[in-house]
Design an enzyme around this catalytic site. Structure first.
Site, PDB file in Angstrom:
ATOM      1  N   ASP A  41      18.446 -25.008 -10.297  1.00 14.21           N
ATOM      2  CA  ASP A  41      17.617 -24.279  -9.563  1.00 14.21           C
ATOM      3  C   ASP A  41      18.072 -23.885  -8.387  1.00 14.21           C
ATOM      4  O   ASP A  41      19.212 -24.417  -7.798  1.00 14.21           O
ATOM      5  CB  ASP A  41      16.265 -25.423  -9.422  1.00 14.21           C
TER       6      ASP A  41
ATOM      7  N   ASP B 233       7.540 -19.541 -11.574  1.00 14.63           N
ATOM      8  CA  ASP B 233       6.864 -20.946 -11.385  1.00 14.63           C
ATOM      9  C   ASP B 233       5.378 -20.624 -11.883  1.00 14.63           C
ATOM     10  O   ASP B 233       4.829 -21.911 -11.871  1.00 14.63           O
ATOM     11  CB  ASP B 233       7.027 -21.291  -9.834  1.00 14.63           C
TER      12      ASP B 233
END
Length: 797
Positions: A475, A545
């Site tokens: 990430d 997301d």
């Protein structure tokens, strides 16, 4: 195939031709890029006799034309062309006029690796490469233009290298990867813009006079502006008409511009963003530009996308996972956020295993003192209170439950509240003695430092080898703000963004080589770094997301213009959704996520028996069709972004209110279709699903999933047929809803592929307030249907 005919160079793929020629003055004139043809230099060269007024000639020997009014392969400032330049150099004397002219050319078989950047590759040595060498008339610089021909994919890639053979340094201010000049400007430009949680909105712009720019200054390829873009005729549709697709194999600040000049010529450029870039090239050194990807189709955007998809699958994604089906996973993030521990994770894993999940992913919160996002990034030591037996302990227990184990990391970041920052404050990108602009309570490690790269490589190697880890989610949750490296002198500070990306690529290359069997997934606050550069190392990327199925339907639909389903990670999450608080049917959440790499991100320990059984059936279905989704050819039919979306009505069949797409297996024996509705339009019974990509001559069994619905979905209407009155919210309603379900409609036909594609299947009527039974389609807000097509053998008809 590359051919040279006198001064003309022709690059042919199976269906396209790309041609340019050397002008007498030494520049390269772009002649053509489009449908395959027999190139003829005399016919295709633009004719000039007298120079237009108020323009400049290149020199007195070539006074019949100005470079401002010529389609060029490469351009620079100072010699008459005042359009967007391909290259800008500042020389030791302060001048910036670059005069690159043809020197020589060569054809090379195969594709070499770049020194500092990732690029496309060719397993079979079938790719031909054309290298054009241009020399600066006034300085000892050589510009190499590299062209690579991927015939079967109808793809041409381009890159550039500037070599300083002089005795002094020069400052490179700009070096594009691709330039395409077209004689006409009657096109529509499509950029893909957005933000966190709403990536990949298609912006369609009619090209007129002036300049249109798509760019990133975030330090990443960015969710604000993806590097993929398209140019097509205004009449081009998904299946008909001319269009071009372009992409950049780069994960940093990029720049795409479309400029129409005063003569109606269109120039397209793509490359590193010059706004955040300059690079000192010392004597004897060189600089590589990223590789750009170009494709053309005369059969609409679907065909263009198929070229891009095949290219990405076979010539970008690599390693042991390239052609391997991906496991169905459960990620702990939305189930627990930072509040994790071994007991809770093992319980979640066991619940997931019981319904068919194959991989468990432990997300953020497992290391240091990571109880929220204010600390511990950089301290990659397991939290002993949460994981008393370390990573190996939790991994072993997950494996004992029958699942593979995966882990989340954010290696490029550091928290100020961490042992790493305390030990090495000089390792952070920040301006000394200046207040830093923070993002998500974290800072960016300075990957221009080789020492920082080494630290990341060794720390991650220790984590990845500490247990039997099958999957890693990598990430990056913030963007750049204050560009500054304490590792570089003042005159090189505009090299930071590019050097960072090169450092990141070194880390990823080393770690994927050390751990070739780990499935790596890229992520950057969702889709903030969704690009071909990342796909050279990580075979899949977390698309957003935002897991809201309505939003995801459009996000994934638009990713599909440039990227294959096999690299788009998509999850089923809870309802109400955590990003939008929208209630979505479980079936819709699954249907959208299935057109990608399926995962789940909900707390299965809190699901009731009915929900768990539904998810189990979903996973069983997905596994049967996983290969179709993974390797099949994807076709777009309708989008929520269609024209008149704000006026959806029966008069235009709800355009903008419906999404529709199909994926077809490579052998055309199986296909899966989807329709999805935004909102119910009253009294609209009609709907038709039209397949694409089937074999016209094959017979197919067309059918849907047999669904049942809770009587609560029908509210008080059930009292129209119920022998006793059922009060809303009563215990009786609860009991009956468990005992009695309303059957959904069944579609079941055998038909030829041509019928399914050209006529389409007229579906069972939609509910329109005048009655309901098993022949009525219960199709409410955000509803979906999956349709399946399987070839029928003659003896089974």
């Amino acid at each position: 195939m590359i051919t040279i005919n006198n001064n003309m160079y022709v690059l042919d793929t199976d269906n396209t031709s790309y041609a340019f020629a050397v002008l007498g003055s030494g520049q390269l004139e772009h002649l053509y890029y489009g449908r395959k043809l027999h190139a003829n230099e005399a016919v295709m060269t633009e004719k000039h006799t007298f120079i237009p007024g108020n323009t400049n000639v290149y020199n007195k020997d070539y006074s019949s034309y100005s470079l401002e009014d010529v389609c060029l392969e490469m351009s620079s400032l100072g010699k008459g062309d005042i359009r967007e330049p391909f290259i800008e150099v500042t020389y030791p004397n302060g001048s910036s006029t670059t005069d690159m002219v043809f020197d020589r050319a060569e054809i090379i078989q195969g594709k070499e690796e770049y020194d500092t950047l990732p690029g496309s590759y060719d397993d079979n040595g079938e790719v031909e490469q054309l290298v054009i060498y241009l020399k600066d008339r006034n300085y000892n610089l050589t510009l190499e233009l590299h062209y690579y021909v991927y015939e079967k994919c109808d793809i041409i890639t381009r890159s550039a290298k500037l070599v300083n053979s002089g005795n002094e340094s020069v400052r490179l201010e700009r070096l594009m990867s691709m330039q395409l000049d077209l004689n006409e400007s009657d096109y529509e430009l499509s950029f893909f813009n957005g933000a966190w949680a709403r990536e990949m909105n298609r912006s369609r712009i009619p090209i007129r006079a002036g300049k249109y720019v798509n760019e990133s200054v975030t330090g990443t390829s960015s969710n604000r502006a993806n590097p993929f873009f398209m140019v097509g005729r205004s009449s081009t549709t998904e299946d008909y008409g001319e269009c071009y697709g372009f992409n950049l194999i780069y994960s940093g600040n990029h720049y795409e511009a479309a400029q129409v000049n005063s003569y109606g010529k269109l120039r397209l450029v793509s490359g590193i963003n010059p706004a955040t870039f300059s690079y000192i090239i010392e004597a004897g050194k060189c600089f590589e530009a990223p590789e750009a990807v170009l494709t053309y189709s005369y059969q609409g955007y679907n065909s263009m996308s198929h070229n891009m998809h095949e290219f990405a699958r076979k010539h970008i994604v690599r390693g042991s996972w390239r052609d391997k089906e991906r496991p169905v996973l459960i990620n702990s993030w939305e189930a627990a956020y930072f509040n994790i521990n071994e007991r809770k994770l093992v319980k979640l894993a066991k619940a997931a295993k019981d319904i068919g999940v194959e991989l468990f992913v432990m997300d953020d919160g497992w290391f240091g003192e990571r109880n929220d996002d204010t600390s511990s990034l950089g301290d990659w030591t397991p939290n002993s209170r949460k994981l008393p037996n370390g990573i190996a302990g939790i991994a072993d227990k997950i494996k004992e439950s029958g699942l593979k184990f995966g882990i989340w990391v954010e290696p490029e970041m550091v928290s100020v509240n961490s042992r790493l920052y305390e030990a090495h404050p000089e390792w952070v990108i920040e301006i000394p003695d200046v207040e830093h602009s923070e993002g998500r309570n974290q800072r960016i490690l300075d990957l221009t430092y080789e020492a920082v790269q080494d630290y990341i490589i060794e720390e991650m190697s220790e984590v990845f080898s500490s247990a039997d880890i099958s999957y890693v989610k990598w990430d990056m949750n913030r963007i750049f703000s204050d560009y500054y490296s304490k590792n570089l002198p003042p005159e090189r500070q505009k090299e930071v963004s590019h050097r960072y990306v090169c450092g990141l690529y070194r880390c990823m290359k080393e770690l994927t080589n050390r751990f070739p069997d780990i499935l790596f997934e890229g992520c950057a606050a969702g889709g903030n770094r969704f690009d071909l550069g990342m796909l050279c190392y990580f075979p899949q990327i977390w698309a957003s997301d935002n897991t809201d199925a309505l939003c995801r339907a459009q996000i994934q639909y638009n990713y599909s213009y440039g990227y294959p389903l096999s690299c788009i990670s998509a999850h089923v999450s809870a309802s109400p959704n955590h990003q939008t608080l929208r209630n979505m049917p479980l079936e819709s959440r699954f249907a959208v996520a299935a057109f990608g790499l399926l995962g789940y991100e909900c707390n299965m320990c809190d699901m009731n028996k009915e929900e768990l059984n539904a998810v189990k059936c979903q996973i069983e279905l997905y596994k049967k069709l996983r290969n179709v989704f993974f390797t099949g050819t994807f076709y777009r039919t309708e989008s929520f972004e269609e024209e008149n979306a704000g006026n959806a009505s029966v008069l235009n069949n709800g355009k903008g209110n419906m999404a529709e797409w199909t994926v077809v297996s490579t052998d055309k024996k199986k296909a899966v279709g989807l329709i999805m509705q935004k909102h119910v339009i009253p009294n609209t019974q009609y709907a038709c699903y039209r397949a694409k990509g089937l074999d016209e001559a094959k017979k197919y069994h067309f059918y849907n999933r047999k669904l049942q619905y809770d009587i609560k979905e029908f509210g008080e209407l059930v009292n129209m047929v119920s022998p006793i009155h059922i009060k809303q919210g009563s215990m009786l309603q609860d009991i009956l809803s468990k005992l009695k379900k309303m059957d959904g409609e069944t579609e079941d036909y055998v038909a030829y592929g041509d019928t399914l594609m050209y006529s389409g299947v007229k579906l069972k009527q939609g509910f329109s307030a005048t009655g309901y039974n098993e022949n009525v389609r219960f199709f409410q807000d955000f509803a979906t249907r999956l349709y399946f097509m399987e070839e029928v053998e003659d003896d089974k008809q």
